[in-house]
Design a protein around this motif. Structure first.
Motif, short mmCIF file in Angstrom:
data_model
loop_
_atom_site.label_atom_id
_atom_site.label_comp_id
_atom_site.label_asym_id
_atom_site.label_seq_id
_atom_site.Cartn_x
_atom_site.Cartn_y
_atom_site.Cartn_z
N PRO A 1 0.84 -1.20 0.00
CA PRO A 1 0.00 0.00 0.00
C PRO A 1 0.88 1.25 0.00
O PRO A 1 2.10 1.17 0.21
CB PRO A 1 -0.78 -0.13 1.31
N VAL A 2 0.27 2.41 -0.21
CA VAL A 2 1.02 3.67 -0.21
C VAL A 2 1.27 4.09 1.24
O VAL A 2 0.33 4.26 2.01
CB VAL A 2 0.27 4.76 -0.97
N VAL A 3 2.54 4.24 1.61
CA VAL A 3 2.93 4.64 2.96
C VAL A 3 3.48 6.06 2.90
O VAL A 3 4.43 6.33 2.17
CB VAL A 3 3.99 3.67 3.55
N VAL A 4 2.88 6.95 3.67
CA VAL A 4 3.22 8.37 3.61
C VAL A 4 3.74 8.83 4.97
O VAL A 4 3.21 8.46 6.01
CB VAL A 4 1.97 9.22 3.23
N THR A 5 4.79 9.65 4.95
CA THR A 5 5.29 10.28 6.16
C THR A 5 4.72 11.69 6.25
O THR A 5 4.92 12.50 5.34
CB THR A 5 6.82 10.35 6.17
N GLY A 6 3.99 11.98 7.32
CA GLY A 6 3.40 13.31 7.44
C GLY A 6 2.46 13.39 8.62
O GLY A 6 2.31 12.43 9.39
N ASP A 7 1.82 14.54 8.76
CA ASP A 7 0.90 14.81 9.85
C ASP A 7 -0.46 14.22 9.51
O ASP A 7 -1.15 14.69 8.60
CB ASP A 7 0.79 16.33 10.06
N GLY A 8 -0.86 13.20 10.26
CA GLY A 8 -2.12 12.51 9.97
C GLY A 8 -3.34 13.39 10.06
O GLY A 8 -4.35 13.15 9.38
N ALA A 9 -3.30 14.44 10.89
CA ALA A 9 -4.45 15.34 11.02
C ALA A 9 -4.73 16.09 9.72
O ALA A 9 -5.84 16.58 9.51
CB ALA A 9 -4.22 16.33 12.17
N ARG A 10 -3.72 16.18 8.86
CA ARG A 10 -3.90 16.87 7.58
C ARG A 10 -4.33 15.93 6.47
O ARG A 10 -4.58 16.37 5.34
CB ARG A 10 -2.60 17.58 7.19
N GLY A 11 -4.38 14.64 6.78
CA GLY A 11 -4.77 13.68 5.78
C GLY A 11 -3.72 13.55 4.69
O GLY A 11 -2.56 13.92 4.86
N VAL A 12 -4.14 13.03 3.54
CA VAL A 12 -3.25 12.88 2.38
C VAL A 12 -4.04 13.36 1.16
O VAL A 12 -4.60 12.55 0.40
CB VAL A 12 -2.78 11.43 2.20
#
Length: 325
Positions: A167-178
């Protein structure tokens, strides 16, 4: 494959089958049996090559590469125990964990995933939950998972690849979504939040569903149109690591002085305290709790409408409502 790997795989298969039977006996999958296959097939031990168990004075590590065969057996057995596992510590503080499998099963059933749904998971953790979602949907590209810490997302990506999922794995602030992966049909969080992020709703498609830990409970929201969502809490308690990121702060402690001890120690009253934090004085929360017959979680709900977010008891337009951050 050597004798070591064969031994591990055999032990894991036996332990995984036992875990599935244990969850099955609770009736968790009665509403959606498709998840039973996912839990039976996805190898949880590949996602927790090491974890920590509490011992007097701190934590003890259990790990796959221990030279002691008995330690390896304990590691495999623990990987399939129906308990949460501490997977990352920093200065003695828990920053990431693998959730209790039966609770994960309840959450996934409550998410009401349908074929072809695009799903965002907030809180990648070990990657195990993303693997279950990818297995259920049969398409890695339908699943996106995000976490704040690069070391967490990198290890999750490695665990997923080892288990055969991408799956697509993203590093970032989860509250901002993707936003670049939106729109989503389902959003599931595996960390506690102080409010419902507006960004999530902005990234939801029509008829989307959001499931998130909130105030020691699990909140299920139906997104009816852009900027509007409403739903109730599930009956089950849930305790998760808080979402980390810029601007997030832990709520301060409240004084329970003067409240009866049975109330102070009652799990449902403490849920109400968490849900009304900053809006009700504990004495007022206690008065409400007693007056309304010590309500169970499913009587509470949350509504998001534009810039307003509020919690309520029984009715979003009833006499018992209060604002959330």
């Amino acid at each position: 494959m050597g004798a070591y790997d064969t031994e591990i795989d055999v032990l894991a298969a036996v332990a995984r089958a036992a875990l599935v039977r244990e969850i099955d006996a609770e009736g968790v999958w009665d509403e959606d049996q498709v998840w039973r296959e996912a839990f039976a097939e996805v190898p949880r031990h590949l996602f927790v090559p090491y974890y920590y168990v509490g011992v007097r004075g701190g934590y003890e590590r259990r790990w796959r590469e221990s030279p002691d065969p008995e330690e390896r057996k304990r590691w495999v057995s623990g990987a399939y125990a129906d308990t949460p596992l501490a997977t990352r510590l920093r200065d003695g503080e828990l920053i990431s964990s693998a959730s209790q499998p039966s609770l994960m099963a309840k959450m996934l059933v409550a998410l009401r995933v349908e074929d072809g749904n695009r799903v965002l998971e907030v809180g990648a953790g070990t990657g195990y939950n993303a693997a279950l979602l990818a297995h259920r949907l049969g398409d890695d590209d339908l699943v996106t998972t995000i976490d704040l810490e690069p070391e967490i997302t990198e290890s999750a990506r490695q665990h997923l690849a080892l288990a055969g999922y991408h799956p697509v794995v993203v590093t970032g602030d989860g509250a901002r979504g993707v936003p670049e992966r939106a729109p989503f049909d389902r959003i599931i969080a595996t960390c506690t939040l102080p409010t419902v992020p507006r960004a999530w709703l902005d990234q939801c498609g029509p008829g989307a569903r959001v499931l998130t830990p909130f105030a020691t409970g699990l909140l299920a929201l139906a997104v009816t149109d852009p900027g509007h969502a409403e739903g109730r809490f599930l009956s089950t308690p849930a305790y998760f690591v808080p979402l980390r990121g810029t601007g997030r702060a832990e709520p301060g402690a409240v004084s329970l002085h003067g409240l009866p001890r049975p109330a102070r120690e009652h799990e449902l009253f403490r849920f109400l305290l968490a849900l009304t934090h900053g809006a009700f004085d504990p004495q007022d929360a206690y008065a409400l709790w007693e007056r309304e017959g010590r309500p169970h979680r499913a009587r509470y709900g949350v509504t998001v409408s534009g810039e307003r977010v509020w919690a309520w008891l029984d009715d979003p337009e009833g006499p018992y409502t209060w604002p959330l951050p």
